[in-house]
Scaffold this motif. Structure first.
Motif, PDB file in Angstrom:
ATOM      1  N   GLU A  61       0.878  -1.207  -0.085  1.00  8.07           N
ATOM      2  CA  GLU A  61       0.031  -0.111  -0.266  1.00  8.07           C
ATOM      3  C   GLU A  61       0.687   1.125  -0.006  1.00  8.07           C
ATOM      4  O   GLU A  61       1.777   1.255   0.770  1.00  8.07           O
ATOM      5  CB  GLU A  61      -0.958  -0.061   1.200  1.00  8.07           C
ATOM      6  N   VAL A  62       0.603   2.178  -0.981  1.00 13.32           N
ATOM      7  CA  VAL A  62       1.248   3.505  -0.811  1.00 13.32           C
ATOM      8  C   VAL A  62       0.112   4.538  -0.731  1.00 13.32           C
ATOM      9  O   VAL A  62      -0.962   4.676  -1.393  1.00 13.32           O
ATOM     10  CB  VAL A  62       1.756   3.590  -2.445  1.00 13.32           C
ATOM     11  N   GLN A  63       0.517   5.536   0.096  1.00 12.32           N
ATOM     12  CA  GLN A  63      -0.558   6.654   0.217  1.00 12.32           C
ATOM     13  C   GLN A  63       0.100   7.830  -0.143  1.00 12.32           C
ATOM     14  O   GLN A  63       1.249   8.210   0.079  1.00 12.32           O
ATOM     15  CB  GLN A  63      -1.099   6.929   1.819  1.00 12.32           C
ATOM     16  N   LEU A  64      -0.480   8.460  -1.326  1.00 13.49           N
ATOM     17  CA  LEU A  64       0.130   9.821  -1.898  1.00 13.49           C
ATOM     18  C   LEU A  64      -1.009  11.018  -1.426  1.00 13.49           C
ATOM     19  O   LEU A  64      -2.246  10.771  -1.424  1.00 13.49           O
ATOM     20  CB  LEU A  64      -0.274   9.927  -3.591  1.00 13.49           C
ATOM     21  N   THR A  65      -0.483  12.159  -0.943  1.00  9.10           N
ATOM     22  CA  THR A  65      -1.220  13.031  -0.555  1.00  9.10           C
ATOM     23  C   THR A  65      -0.762  14.431  -1.625  1.00  9.10           C
ATOM     24  O   THR A  65       0.249  14.831  -1.477  1.00  9.10           O
ATOM     25  CB  THR A  65      -0.963  13.835   0.905  1.00  9.10           C
ATOM     26  N   VAL A  66      -1.808  14.979  -2.120  1.00 12.89           N
ATOM     27  CA  VAL A  66      -1.649  16.075  -3.134  1.00 12.89           C
ATOM     28  C   VAL A  66      -2.643  17.065  -2.774  1.00 12.89           C
ATOM     29  O   VAL A  66      -3.877  16.536  -2.966  1.00 12.89           O
ATOM     30  CB  VAL A  66      -1.740  15.492  -4.622  1.00 12.89           C
ATOM     31  N   ASP A  67      -2.167  18.227  -2.742  1.00 11.13           N
ATOM     32  CA  ASP A  67      -3.380  19.339  -2.343  1.00 11.13           C
ATOM     33  C   ASP A  67      -4.078  19.078  -1.430  1.00 11.13           C
ATOM     34  O   ASP A  67      -5.441  19.108  -1.330  1.00 11.13           O
ATOM     35  CB  ASP A  67      -4.092  19.609  -3.467  1.00 11.13           C
ATOM     36  N   GLY A  68      -3.601  18.422  -0.261  1.00  9.76           N
ATOM     37  CA  GLY A  68      -4.533  18.072   0.805  1.00  9.76           C
ATOM     38  C   GLY A  68      -5.316  16.934   0.769  1.00  9.76           C
ATOM     39  O   GLY A  68      -6.113  16.295   1.767  1.00  9.76           O
ATOM     40  N   SER A  78      -2.204   2.200 -10.023  1.00 10.87           N
ATOM     41  CA  SER A  78      -1.097   2.721 -10.529  1.00 10.87           C
ATOM     42  C   SER A  78      -1.573   4.433 -10.390  1.00 10.87           C
ATOM     43  O   SER A  78      -2.588   4.852 -10.165  1.00 10.87           O
ATOM     44  CB  SER A  78      -0.652   2.727 -12.113  1.00 10.87           C
ATOM     45  N   TYR A  79      -0.181   5.163 -10.296  1.00 12.53           N
ATOM     46  CA  TYR A  79      -0.505   6.501  -9.970  1.00 12.53           C
ATOM     47  C   TYR A  79       0.391   7.372 -11.112  1.00 12.53           C
ATOM     48  O   TYR A  79       1.445   6.869 -11.662  1.00 12.53           O
ATOM     49  CB  TYR A  79       0.001   6.871  -8.612  1.00 12.53           C
ATOM     50  N   ASP A  80      -0.025   8.566 -11.333  1.00  9.97           N
ATOM     51  CA  ASP A  80       0.815   9.414 -12.358  1.00  9.97           C
ATOM     52  C   ASP A  80       0.862  10.819 -11.699  1.00  9.97           C
ATOM     53  O   ASP A  80      -0.012  11.364 -11.438  1.00  9.97           O
ATOM     54  CB  ASP A  80       0.034   9.210 -13.581  1.00  9.97           C
ATOM     55  N   LEU A  81       2.192  11.152 -11.510  1.00 14.34           N
ATOM     56  CA  LEU A  81       2.265  12.624 -10.675  1.00 14.34           C
ATOM     57  C   LEU A  81       3.163  13.330 -12.013  1.00 14.34           C
ATOM     58  O   LEU A  81       4.393  13.082 -12.551  1.00 14.34           O
ATOM     59  CB  LEU A  81       3.467  12.456  -9.724  1.00 14.34           C
ATOM     60  N   PRO A  82       2.383  14.537 -12.417  1.00 16.38           N
ATOM     61  CA  PRO A  82       2.931  15.306 -13.292  1.00 16.38           C
ATOM     62  C   PRO A  82       4.189  16.277 -12.905  1.00 16.38           C
ATOM     63  O   PRO A  82       4.338  16.249 -11.503  1.00 16.38           O
ATOM     64  CB  PRO A  82       1.907  16.549 -13.563  1.00 16.38           C
ATOM     65  N   ALA A  83       5.177  16.556 -13.484  1.00 25.09           N
ATOM     66  CA  ALA A  83       6.248  17.320 -13.095  1.00 25.09           C
ATOM     67  C   ALA A  83       5.866  18.515 -12.191  1.00 25.09           C
ATOM     68  O   ALA A  83       5.016  19.220 -12.462  1.00 25.09           O
ATOM     69  CB  ALA A  83       7.025  17.696 -14.365  1.00 25.09           C
ATOM     70  N   GLY A  84       6.695  18.760 -11.013  1.00 21.85           N
ATOM     71  CA  GLY A  84       6.374  19.770 -10.294  1.00 21.85           C
ATOM     72  C   GLY A  84       5.328  19.568  -9.269  1.00 21.85           C
ATOM     73  O   GLY A  84       5.264  20.552  -8.439  1.00 21.85           O
ATOM     74  N   VAL A  85       4.456  18.656  -9.433  1.00 24.20           N
ATOM     75  CA  VAL A  85       3.416  18.558  -8.377  1.00 24.20           C
ATOM     76  C   VAL A  85       3.868  18.129  -7.005  1.00 24.20           C
ATOM     77  O   VAL A  85       4.652  17.214  -6.744  1.00 24.20           O
ATOM     78  CB  VAL A  85       2.396  17.231  -8.539  1.00 24.20           C
ATOM     79  N   VAL A  91       4.320   5.056   2.705  1.00 27.67           N
ATOM     80  CA  VAL A  91       4.382   3.406   2.144  1.00 27.67           C
ATOM     81  C   VAL A  91       4.331   2.692   3.569  1.00 27.67           C
ATOM     82  O   VAL A  91       5.153   2.642   4.388  1.00 27.67           O
ATOM     83  CB  VAL A  91       5.456   3.292   1.396  1.00 27.67           C
ATOM     84  N   ALA A  92       3.511   1.405   3.248  1.00 27.27           N
ATOM     85  CA  ALA A  92       3.427   0.340   4.430  1.00 27.27           C
ATOM     86  C   ALA A  92       4.661  -0.585   4.145  1.00 27.27           C
ATOM     87  O   ALA A  92       4.955  -0.927   3.047  1.00 27.27           O
ATOM     88  CB  ALA A  92       2.029  -0.237   4.232  1.00 27.27           C
ATOM     89  N   ALA A  93       5.101  -1.145   5.469  1.00 23.04           N
ATOM     90  CA  ALA A  93       5.957  -2.139   5.355  1.00 23.04           C
ATOM     91  C   ALA A  93       5.434  -3.428   4.700  1.00 23.04           C
ATOM     92  O   ALA A  93       4.213  -3.806   4.566  1.00 23.04           O
ATOM     93  CB  ALA A  93       6.316  -2.619   7.014  1.00 23.04           C
ATOM     94  N   GLY A  94       6.441  -4.035   3.726  1.00 25.78           N
ATOM     95  CA  GLY A  94       5.981  -5.122   2.958  1.00 25.78           C
ATOM     96  C   GLY A  94       5.760  -4.647   1.542  1.00 25.78           C
ATOM     97  O   GLY A  94       5.175  -5.381   0.868  1.00 25.78           O
ATOM     98  N   THR A  95       5.467  -3.293   1.423  1.00 24.75           N
ATOM     99  CA  THR A  95       5.170  -3.006  -0.001  1.00 24.75           C
ATOM    100  C   THR A  95       6.441  -3.089  -1.015  1.00 24.75           C
ATOM    101  O   THR A  95       7.612  -2.749  -0.592  1.00 24.75           O
ATOM    102  CB  THR A  95       4.724  -1.411   0.066  1.00 24.75           C
ATOM    103  N   ILE A  96       5.977  -3.627  -2.235  1.00 24.05           N
ATOM    104  CA  ILE A  96       6.785  -3.391  -3.334  1.00 24.05           C
ATOM    105  C   ILE A  96       6.025  -2.431  -4.553  1.00 24.05           C
ATOM    106  O   ILE A  96       5.129  -2.768  -4.985  1.00 24.05           O
ATOM    107  CB  ILE A  96       7.088  -4.849  -3.972  1.00 24.05           C
TER     108      ILE A  96
END
Length: 111
Positions: A61-68, A78-85, A91-96
């Motif tokens: 598991e991955v948690q991403l926080t963008v703009d709150g 999957s996740y897609d982060l544009p340049a500059g964001v 990230v949880a233990a055991g994540t790949i």
């Protein structure tokens, strides 16, 4: 899940975490950096930004926080982060996770 030996034989990265927290294996081209991150312990990155990044959670598991707003990604997501964001990461233990950075020199390779 265990990555195959030929991927584990790839070079590690010079990243700001000890290997007992996260291991890395990477392939670099002139155009991008592909990284497999293997998290042995929970990890957290404060808000930061860089060039574009695309990633996929292979396990865990991955948690991403963008703009709150926090979004949780799990196996197959999957996740897609544009340049500059600006984003923060937990990230949880055991994540790949497999991440591709548009900046081929985002991290130095360690041999």
């Amino acid at each position: 899940m265990k990555l195959p030996d030929f991927l584990m034989a790839l070079p590690a990265l010079d990243i700001p975490f000890p290997e007992d927290v996260v291991e890395s294996r990477a392939m670099r081209t002139e155009d991008a950096l592909l990284v497999f991150f293997i998290f042995h312990k929970d990890a957290e990155l404060p808000p930061h930004s860089h060039g574009a990044q695309w990633g996929s959670v292979l396990q865990g598991e991955v948690q991403l926080t963008v703009d709150g707003v926090t979004t949780t990604y799990r196996q197959g997501d999957s996740y897609d982060l544009p340049a500059g964001v600006v984003h923060a990461v937990k990230v949880a233990a055991g994540t790949i996770a497999m991440d591709t950075f548009e900046e081929p020199d985002r991290y130095a390779l360690r041999r």
